[in-house]
Design a protein around this motif. Structure first.
Motif, PDB file in Angstrom:
ATOM      1  N   SER A  99       0.835  -1.216   0.000  1.00  0.00           N
ATOM      2  CA  SER A  99       0.000   0.000   0.000  1.00  0.00           C
ATOM      3  C   SER A  99       0.862   1.255   0.000  1.00  0.00           C
ATOM      4  O   SER A  99       0.532   2.239  -0.669  1.00  0.00           O
ATOM      5  N   GLY A 100       1.982   1.244   0.723  1.00  0.00           N
ATOM      6  CA  GLY A 100       2.885   2.400   0.727  1.00  0.00           C
ATOM      7  C   GLY A 100       3.545   2.612  -0.617  1.00  0.00           C
ATOM      8  O   GLY A 100       3.700   3.754  -1.072  1.00  0.00           O
ATOM      9  N   TRP A 101       3.970   1.519  -1.248  1.00  0.00           N
ATOM     10  CA  TRP A 101       4.583   1.638  -2.574  1.00  0.00           C
ATOM     11  C   TRP A 101       3.610   2.274  -3.561  1.00  0.00           C
ATOM     12  O   TRP A 101       3.988   3.155  -4.331  1.00  0.00           O
ATOM     13  N   ILE A 102       2.377   1.812  -3.516  1.00  0.00           N
ATOM     14  CA  ILE A 102       1.363   2.356  -4.431  1.00  0.00           C
ATOM     15  C   ILE A 102       1.141   3.833  -4.132  1.00  0.00           C
ATOM     16  O   ILE A 102       1.117   4.673  -5.034  1.00  0.00           O
ATOM     17  N   ALA A 103       0.999   4.177  -2.846  1.00  0.00           N
ATOM     18  CA  ALA A 103       0.750   5.571  -2.453  1.00  0.00           C
ATOM     19  C   ALA A 103       1.903   6.485  -2.855  1.00  0.00           C
ATOM     20  O   ALA A 103       1.685   7.662  -3.166  1.00  0.00           O
ATOM     21  N   ARG A 104       3.117   5.962  -2.873  1.00  0.00           N
ATOM     22  CA  ARG A 104       4.293   6.760  -3.244  1.00  0.00           C
ATOM     23  C   ARG A 104       4.644   6.631  -4.723  1.00  0.00           C
ATOM     24  O   ARG A 104       5.752   6.991  -5.134  1.00  0.00           O
TER      25      ARG A 104
END
Length: 167
Positions: A99-104
């Protein structure tokens, strides 16, 4: 105790997957078993195996095992899926970092591009809309399911090496 939830029907899919590489990078193979379970009873079982004769890496083959398994799942009918792999990167990536990778915008916390982004995107796409839990198991520690997919992945890697040598 089950490490995952059963569906309302009591059915669940249990996946064990692994990858192997001869040399790193080198020819590689991956494998997965998919079991449809009703409680403790195995209803059906499928094996999927693949290889990459060109130079690849252990991580790519580990991820390919999970991708191959998710591709082979039956149509999504709400049956929960538990995926077991011996690569912490795969389980942690799907459980903690995705989820963090996608958000960034597919960047790590240190702002570097996510390695193997196309494989992570495929895993995320294949898991979307399903109830999938990701579990790490220690490799080469006597877990019979992990040992089985390890042997299948290594056999696929050996076949890939023979293909690479043949031409």
């Amino acid at each position: 105790m089950n490490a995952f939830t059963e569906g309302s029907s009591g059915l669940r899919l249990v996946v064990h997957c692994d990858g192997a590489c001869i040399g790193n990078p080198g020819p590689g193979g991956w494998a997965a078993t998919i079991k449809l379970m009703d409680g403790d009873q195995e209803i059906s079982r499928t094996e999927v195996v693949g290889s990459e004769p060109a130079k690849t890496t252990n991580v790519r083959m580990e991820m390919s095992g999970a991708i191959g398994a998710l591709r082979a799942l039956p149509e999504n009918d709400g049956t929960p899926v538990a995926v077991f792999c011996d690569n912490e990167l795969v389980s942690r990536g799907m459980n903690e970092w995705l989820s963090g990778w996608i958000a960034r915008g597919w960047r790590t916390a240190t702002k570097k591009p996510v390695a193997n982004q196309e494989l992570w995107q495929e895993l995320a796409s294949l898991a979307a809309g399903r109830t999938v839990t990701w579990h790490w198991v220690k490799g080469h520690a006597g877990d019979p399911h992990n040992e089985e997919v390890d042997a299948l992945a290594n056999a696929a890697a050996a076949q890939a090496m023979r293909q690479a040598q043949a031409g």
